[in-house]
Design an enzyme around this catalytic site. Structure first.
Site, PDB file in Angstrom:
ATOM      1  N   CYS A 120       0.839  -1.198   0.000  1.00 51.56           N
ATOM      2  CA  CYS A 120       0.000   0.000   0.000  1.00 51.56           C
ATOM      3  C   CYS A 120       0.876   1.250   0.000  1.00 51.56           C
ATOM      4  O   CYS A 120       1.896   1.300   0.688  1.00 51.56           O
ATOM      5  CB  CYS A 120      -0.897  -0.008   1.234  1.00 51.56           C
ATOM      6  SG  CYS A 120      -2.064   1.362   1.332  1.00 51.56           S
ATOM      7  N   HIS A 162      -9.678  -4.249  -0.387  1.00 56.45           N
ATOM      8  CA  HIS A 162      -8.568  -3.421   0.100  1.00 56.45           C
ATOM      9  C   HIS A 162      -8.920  -1.937   0.028  1.00 56.45           C
ATOM     10  O   HIS A 162      -8.713  -1.187   0.999  1.00 56.45           O
ATOM     11  CB  HIS A 162      -7.321  -3.716  -0.742  1.00 56.45           C
ATOM     12  CG  HIS A 162      -6.114  -2.917  -0.369  1.00 56.45           C
ATOM     13  ND1 HIS A 162      -4.987  -3.473   0.199  1.00 56.45           N
ATOM     14  CD2 HIS A 162      -5.834  -1.584  -0.500  1.00 56.45           C
ATOM     15  CE1 HIS A 162      -4.082  -2.531   0.413  1.00 56.45           C
ATOM     16  NE2 HIS A 162      -4.571  -1.371  -0.011  1.00 56.45           N
ATOM     17  N   GLU A 163      -9.468  -1.505  -1.112  1.00 55.07           N
ATOM     18  CA  GLU A 163      -9.781  -0.082  -1.274  1.00 55.07           C
ATOM     19  C   GLU A 163     -10.945   0.352  -0.387  1.00 55.07           C
ATOM     20  O   GLU A 163     -10.930   1.453   0.182  1.00 55.07           O
ATOM     21  CB  GLU A 163     -10.073   0.234  -2.741  1.00 55.07           C
ATOM     22  CG  GLU A 163      -8.917  -0.024  -3.703  1.00 55.07           C
ATOM     23  CD  GLU A 163      -7.605   0.595  -3.259  1.00 55.07           C
ATOM     24  OE1 GLU A 163      -7.627   1.670  -2.622  1.00 55.07           O
ATOM     25  OE2 GLU A 163      -6.551   0.003  -3.533  1.00 55.07           O
ATOM     26  N   HIS A 166      -9.991   1.263   3.114  1.00 55.83           N
ATOM     27  CA  HIS A 166      -9.501   2.630   3.308  1.00 55.83           C
ATOM     28  C   HIS A 166     -10.643   3.594   3.638  1.00 55.83           C
ATOM     29  O   HIS A 166     -10.452   4.557   4.395  1.00 55.83           O
ATOM     30  CB  HIS A 166      -8.780   3.125   2.054  1.00 55.83           C
ATOM     31  CG  HIS A 166      -7.383   2.626   1.916  1.00 55.83           C
ATOM     32  ND1 HIS A 166      -6.418   2.827   2.884  1.00 55.83           N
ATOM     33  CD2 HIS A 166      -6.767   1.940   0.914  1.00 55.83           C
ATOM     34  CE1 HIS A 166      -5.275   2.287   2.489  1.00 55.83           C
ATOM     35  NE2 HIS A 166      -5.463   1.741   1.299  1.00 55.83           N
TER      36      HIS A 166
END
Length: 202
Positions: A120, A162-163, A166
Site C-alpha cells: 500500500c 482493500h480499497e 480505506h
C-alpha cells in the site's frame, strides 16, 4: 508534485509502521464521508485529483481518496488480464477496466478466504499476508449516480476489499501479525526463491 496540466497533486498520507497511525493527517484512519448526488463541483474536482494521482503511478491496482487526504467515499482501480500479474497472483480471474466508484460497499459470498501478500502507498516499504474473501457481491455508484453492482472473484475481489477498507479507516496491516510483516525487498527475495524452486520442480 505536478502533472502535465500543472495541477498540484497531494502527497500520500502515510502511516508510521510501528503505531499504524499518522501524526500529520488523521484522514487515513477515520470513516470517510458518504457523498450525495448530484456530486458537487468540489466532489468532481476531488475525483479528478484522485484519478490524476492514480494515472501517474505504475503498477497501481487502486487508490482511495483518504490516501491523499480526501475523506470521501471515492475509489479508483483497475485489474487487467496480465501474464506477469498472474505469476504473482494466481487467483487472477475477473478483470475490470479503470473504474471510479462512489460510496462502494460489498458483501461476501460464502466464507472461503484466500491469503495473499498486499502492499500500500500509505504504508511504505511493508507487505504482509492478508486473508480476503474469495468472492464478493459489490455495490457502488458511478459519478452520475447510476448504480453499479455485480460479483467479483479472486484478485479483483481482493483489490475491491482493500480499497473499501480505506474508506472505513483501515489498512491491510491491521490484519497482519507483526511477526509476518516484511519489507518489500524481503518479500521479493522470498518470491524469487519460491519461483526458482518451482522452476526446478518443473
Amino acid at each position: 508534485m505536478k502533472n502535465e496540466n500543472n495541477i498540484s497533486l497531494p502527497q500520500y498520507v502515510t502511516l508510521n509502521i510501528q503505531t499504524l497511525n499518522s501524526s500529520e493527517d488523521k484522514t487515513i484512519r477515520i470513516k470517510a464521508k458518504t457523498l450525495n448526488f448530484p456530486l458537487s463541483s468540489e466532489d468532481l474536482r476531488d475525483i479528478s485529483i484522485l484519478e490524476k494521482k492514480y494515472d501517474q503511478e505504475e503498477n497501481c491496482a487502486g487508490l482511495a481518496a483518504p490516501q491523499i487526504g480526501i475523506s470521501k467515499c471515492i475509489i479508483i482501480f483497475a485489474v487487467h488480464e496480465d501474464a506477469e500479474l498472474k505469476k504473482w497472483h494466481p487467483d487472477l480471474k475477473d478483470t475490470m477496466p479503470k473504474t471510479i466508484w462512489i460510496n462502494p460497499s460489498y458483501k461476501p459470498i460464502g466464507i472461503d478466504k484466500h491469503e495473499d501478500y498486499e502492499g500500500c502507498f500509505s504504508v511504505e516499504n511493508a507487505t504482509g499476508p492478508v486473508a480476503r474473501f474469495k468472492k464478493i457481491h459489490y455495490h457502488a455508484y458511478d459519478i452520475n449516480g447510476n448504480q453499479i453492482q455485480g460479483i467479483a472473484e479472486g484478485f479483483l475481489a481482493r483489490v475491491i476489499q482493500h480499497e473499501i477498507d480505506h474508506l472505513n479507516g483501515k489498512v491491510f496491516l491491521d490484519y497482519v501479525a507483526p511477526k509476518k510483516i516484511m519489507t518489500k525487498e524481503e518479500y521479493l527475495e522470498m518470491r524469487k526463491k519460491a519461483m526458482e524452486q518451482e522452476n526446478i520442480k518443473s
